[in-house]
Motif scaffolding. Sequence first.
Motif, PDB file in Angstrom:
ATOM      1  N   ALA A  69      32.262  40.646  43.728  1.00 46.44           N
ATOM      2  CA  ALA A  69      33.454  41.340  42.723  1.00 46.44           C
ATOM      3  C   ALA A  69      34.185  40.210  42.285  1.00 46.44           C
ATOM      4  CB  ALA A  69      33.973  42.351  43.839  1.00 46.44           C
ATOM      5  N   SER A  70      34.870  40.748  41.040  1.00 44.10           N
ATOM      6  CA  SER A  70      35.920  39.956  40.562  1.00 44.10           C
ATOM      7  C   SER A  70      37.110  40.327  41.079  1.00 44.10           C
ATOM      8  CB  SER A  70      35.891  40.070  39.027  1.00 44.10           C
ATOM      9  OG  SER A  70      36.781  39.578  38.385  1.00 44.10           O
ATOM     10  N   GLY A  71      38.522  39.730  40.632  1.00 41.14           N
ATOM     11  CA  GLY A  71      39.647  40.129  41.272  1.00 41.14           C
ATOM     12  C   GLY A  71      40.347  39.038  41.954  1.00 41.14           C
ATOM     13  N   ILE A  72      41.584  39.598  42.445  1.00 42.85           N
ATOM     14  CA  ILE A  72      42.480  38.341  43.130  1.00 42.85           C
ATOM     15  C   ILE A  72      41.606  37.557  44.074  1.00 42.85           C
ATOM     16  CG2 ILE A  72      44.383  38.341  44.473  1.00 42.85           C
ATOM     17  CD1 ILE A  72      45.743  40.779  43.085  1.00 42.85           C
ATOM     18  N   GLN A  73      41.086  38.482  45.155  1.00 41.74           N
ATOM     19  CA  GLN A  73      40.392  37.511  46.218  1.00 41.74           C
ATOM     20  C   GLN A  73      39.258  36.453  45.641  1.00 41.74           C
ATOM     21  OE1 GLN A  73      40.417  40.854  46.224  1.00 41.74           O
ATOM     22  NE2 GLN A  73      41.042  41.721  48.100  1.00 41.74           N
ATOM     23  N   ALA A  74      38.244  37.165  44.470  1.00 46.16           N
ATOM     24  CA  ALA A  74      37.275  36.263  44.125  1.00 46.16           C
ATOM     25  C   ALA A  74      38.102  35.082  43.052  1.00 46.16           C
ATOM     26  CB  ALA A  74      36.635  37.144  42.846  1.00 46.16           C
ATOM     27  N   HIS A  75      39.067  35.415  42.547  1.00 44.57           N
ATOM     28  CA  HIS A  75      39.604  34.092  41.787  1.00 44.57           C
ATOM     29  C   HIS A  75      40.290  33.239  42.595  1.00 44.57           C
ATOM     30  CE1 HIS A  75      39.486  35.526  37.467  1.00 44.57           C
ATOM     31  NE2 HIS A  75      39.281  36.617  38.078  1.00 44.57           N
ATOM     32  N   ALA A  76      40.651  33.561  43.828  1.00 45.59           N
ATOM     33  CA  ALA A  76      41.053  32.793  44.851  1.00 45.59           C
ATOM     34  C   ALA A  76      39.922  31.904  45.505  1.00 45.59           C
ATOM     35  CB  ALA A  76      41.836  33.316  46.200  1.00 45.59           C
ATOM     36  N   ALA A  77      38.745  32.621  45.552  1.00 47.56           N
ATOM     37  CA  ALA A  77      37.529  31.869  45.833  1.00 47.56           C
ATOM     38  C   ALA A  77      37.287  30.794  44.810  1.00 47.56           C
ATOM     39  CB  ALA A  77      36.307  32.913  46.207  1.00 47.56           C
ATOM     40  N   VAL A  78      37.133  31.030  43.501  1.00 50.40           N
ATOM     41  CA  VAL A  78      37.035  30.135  42.541  1.00 50.40           C
ATOM     42  C   VAL A  78      38.096  28.956  42.678  1.00 50.40           C
ATOM     43  CG1 VAL A  78      37.254  29.807  40.206  1.00 50.40           C
ATOM     44  CG2 VAL A  78      36.136  31.620  40.854  1.00 50.40           C
ATOM     45  N   ALA A  79      39.393  29.221  43.066  1.00 55.63           N
ATOM     46  CA  ALA A  79      40.440  28.155  43.220  1.00 55.63           C
ATOM     47  C   ALA A  79      39.911  27.343  44.512  1.00 55.63           C
ATOM     48  CB  ALA A  79      41.868  28.798  43.422  1.00 55.63           C
ATOM     49  N   ARG A  80      39.454  27.816  45.532  1.00 54.20           N
ATOM     50  CA  ARG A  80      39.130  27.242  46.877  1.00 54.20           C
ATOM     51  C   ARG A  80      37.828  26.350  46.299  1.00 54.20           C
ATOM     52  NH1 ARG A  80      39.078  29.190  51.928  1.00 54.20           N
ATOM     53  NH2 ARG A  80      41.334  29.501  51.502  1.00 54.20           N
ATOM     54  N   MET A  81      37.033  26.910  45.612  1.00 53.96           N
ATOM     55  CA  MET A  81      35.816  26.065  45.268  1.00 53.96           C
ATOM     56  C   MET A  81      36.008  24.812  44.255  1.00 53.96           C
ATOM     57  SD  MET A  81      33.474  27.032  47.020  1.00 53.96           S
ATOM     58  CE  MET A  81      32.220  26.460  46.409  1.00 53.96           C
ATOM     59  N   ARG A 156      29.207  26.428  51.006  1.00 53.11           N
ATOM     60  CA  ARG A 156      30.606  26.449  50.750  1.00 53.11           C
ATOM     61  C   ARG A 156      31.254  27.825  49.944  1.00 53.11           C
ATOM     62  NH1 ARG A 156      32.519  20.177  48.891  1.00 53.11           N
ATOM     63  NH2 ARG A 156      32.193  19.521  50.871  1.00 53.11           N
ATOM     64  N   LEU A 157      30.496  28.097  49.307  1.00 60.29           N
ATOM     65  CA  LEU A 157      30.730  29.686  48.589  1.00 60.29           C
ATOM     66  C   LEU A 157      30.593  30.848  49.637  1.00 60.29           C
ATOM     67  CD1 LEU A 157      30.977  31.364  46.291  1.00 60.29           C
ATOM     68  CD2 LEU A 157      28.535  31.413  45.911  1.00 60.29           C
ATOM     69  N   ARG A 158      29.646  30.700  50.568  1.00 60.25           N
ATOM     70  CA  ARG A 158      29.498  31.787  51.660  1.00 60.25           C
ATOM     71  C   ARG A 158      30.692  31.548  52.316  1.00 60.25           C
ATOM     72  NH1 ARG A 158      25.059  34.273  52.978  1.00 60.25           N
ATOM     73  NH2 ARG A 158      25.741  34.745  55.309  1.00 60.25           N
ATOM     74  N   GLU A 159      31.338  30.432  52.904  1.00 60.71           N
ATOM     75  CA  GLU A 159      32.522  30.430  53.747  1.00 60.71           C
ATOM     76  C   GLU A 159      33.587  30.924  52.958  1.00 60.71           C
ATOM     77  OE1 GLU A 159      32.660  26.067  54.423  1.00 60.71           O
ATOM     78  OE2 GLU A 159      30.837  25.932  55.748  1.00 60.71           O
ATOM     79  N   ALA A 160      33.666  30.569  51.589  1.00 59.80           N
ATOM     80  CA  ALA A 160      35.069  30.944  50.911  1.00 59.80           C
ATOM     81  C   ALA A 160      34.798  32.499  50.652  1.00 59.80           C
ATOM     82  CB  ALA A 160      35.076  30.618  49.227  1.00 59.80           C
ATOM     83  N   LEU A 161      33.756  33.128  50.538  1.00 60.85           N
ATOM     84  CA  LEU A 161      33.580  34.560  50.419  1.00 60.85           C
ATOM     85  C   LEU A 161      34.036  35.335  51.603  1.00 60.85           C
ATOM     86  CD1 LEU A 161      30.171  34.879  48.153  1.00 60.85           C
ATOM     87  CD2 LEU A 161      32.823  35.090  47.308  1.00 60.85           C
ATOM     88  N   ALA A 162      33.504  34.561  52.827  1.00 65.09           N
ATOM     89  CA  ALA A 162      33.719  35.263  54.137  1.00 65.09           C
ATOM     90  C   ALA A 162      35.397  35.050  54.463  1.00 65.09           C
ATOM     91  CB  ALA A 162      33.044  34.282  55.279  1.00 65.09           C
ATOM     92  N   GLN A 163      35.969  33.852  53.897  1.00 67.02           N
ATOM     93  CA  GLN A 163      37.298  33.929  54.238  1.00 67.02           C
ATOM     94  C   GLN A 163      38.150  34.834  53.491  1.00 67.02           C
ATOM     95  OE1 GLN A 163      38.018  29.698  54.026  1.00 67.02           O
ATOM     96  NE2 GLN A 163      37.269  29.351  55.839  1.00 67.02           N
ATOM     97  N   LEU A 164      37.991  35.103  51.941  1.00 67.49           N
ATOM     98  CA  LEU A 164      38.668  35.578  51.168  1.00 67.49           C
ATOM     99  C   LEU A 164      38.208  37.063  50.678  1.00 67.49           C
ATOM    100  CD1 LEU A 164      39.244  32.381  48.962  1.00 67.49           C
ATOM    101  CD2 LEU A 164      40.913  33.449  50.295  1.00 67.49           C
ATOM    102  N   ARG A 165      37.094  37.354  51.076  1.00 62.00           N
ATOM    103  CA  ARG A 165      36.714  38.696  51.048  1.00 62.00           C
ATOM    104  C   ARG A 165      36.765  39.478  49.586  1.00 62.00           C
ATOM    105  NH1 ARG A 165      37.716  40.857  56.927  1.00 62.00           N
ATOM    106  NH2 ARG A 165      37.762  42.737  55.603  1.00 62.00           N
TER     107      ARG A 165
END
Length: 182
Positions: A69-81, A156-165
């Motif tokens: 999905a896009s949105g706030i959590q996904a953009h936070a995952a981009v920032a984490r990456m 690393r993407l899996r970890e970010a997605l699991a944390q930020l959902r």
Amino acid sequence: MTVSALTAEASVIGVQMMDRLIEAAGLGREPAEDMADLAELIRTLLAVDQRRDTCVRLGGNLFDVVITASGIQAHAAVARMDELQRGCGPVIEDPDSGWLYWLVPPGTSTLWAPHTHGVCVGGPHTITLPPLNRSAPPGPYWLRPSASDRLVPPSRLREALAQLRPEPPPHTALTQQLTSAT
């Protein structure tokens, strides 16, 4: 012997040597079986570089795609990456569908275990890449541009997605889209 006679003889010997080398090459002179794939890849990359939307087959030697999905959590995952990679690998945002497309190494789709917040897709599916200069809507655009030296690391993407959902998960909508396409 004169200089011109020596030059002519050297020329004949050079041609004979080249002929022998070509003859010895045998089947190696034939185009490689994967040359059609290479030619298609080059045409595709040139089209993207020349500011045209371009359909690309996933898998092979290019990349697979993780869809979230896009949105706030996904953009936070981009920032984490961005932090983890010193600049995130390529990510396409499609505001119309509300999805992010993370370009990951080829073969990831065969290794990607089910994940509640992301689906990994590889061949034989395709993706339409926006032109490299498109960095804002309308339509899909490069949220993080494609760099020739990196893709998004799947672990690393899996970890970010699991944390930020990032919500909503794309599973149902993607299944419907892939089913209707067949």
